[in-house]
Design a protein around this motif. Sequence first.
Motif: not given
Length: 167
Positions: A38, A40-41, A43-45, A47-48, A52
């Motif tokens: 899965d 991650l872009t 931006q997603q990384a 945010e993670a 998280h």
Amino acid sequence: MPEPGTPPGGTEPRGTEPRGTEPRGIDGLIERERARLDRLTPQQAAEAVRTHGALLVDIRYAALRDRDGTIPGAVIVERNELEWRLDPRGDHRLPEATGDDLWAVVVCNEGYASSLAARSLHALGLHRATDLVGGFQAWAAAGLPVTAPVPGAPVPLSAPISGWSAS
């Protein structure tokens, strides 16, 4: 006499797939392994990490880190030490390698080696390991935080492979 690598009683060398069942070559390997991640872009990384507690793991070699900078907060683990440093059962693990639930996001220069490295972490039991689409270059291009490069750092001997897609 059987060919070297042929298992006793077998006809195919070890590590090969029956013809026509799997893509061959590095492109096929990356495609197959990425299908199991899965990814991650940037931006997603980010945010993670922020929300998280994901751990960014920079596996680029020193010359690239010196030339381009680093991601603040990422741990630096050269690729040849990755499995030893992130195995929660290993004697040489990082303090952050606390268990199989560690969400490690592996970062290489352009998002190729990191895909294979993340899958290697899966084999160790780190089922949440993934990688960064486009690698460090995509992170920097997205305008996310980067430390300053080392002034006067030499250009690495290898250059990016043109024509490859980081997707």
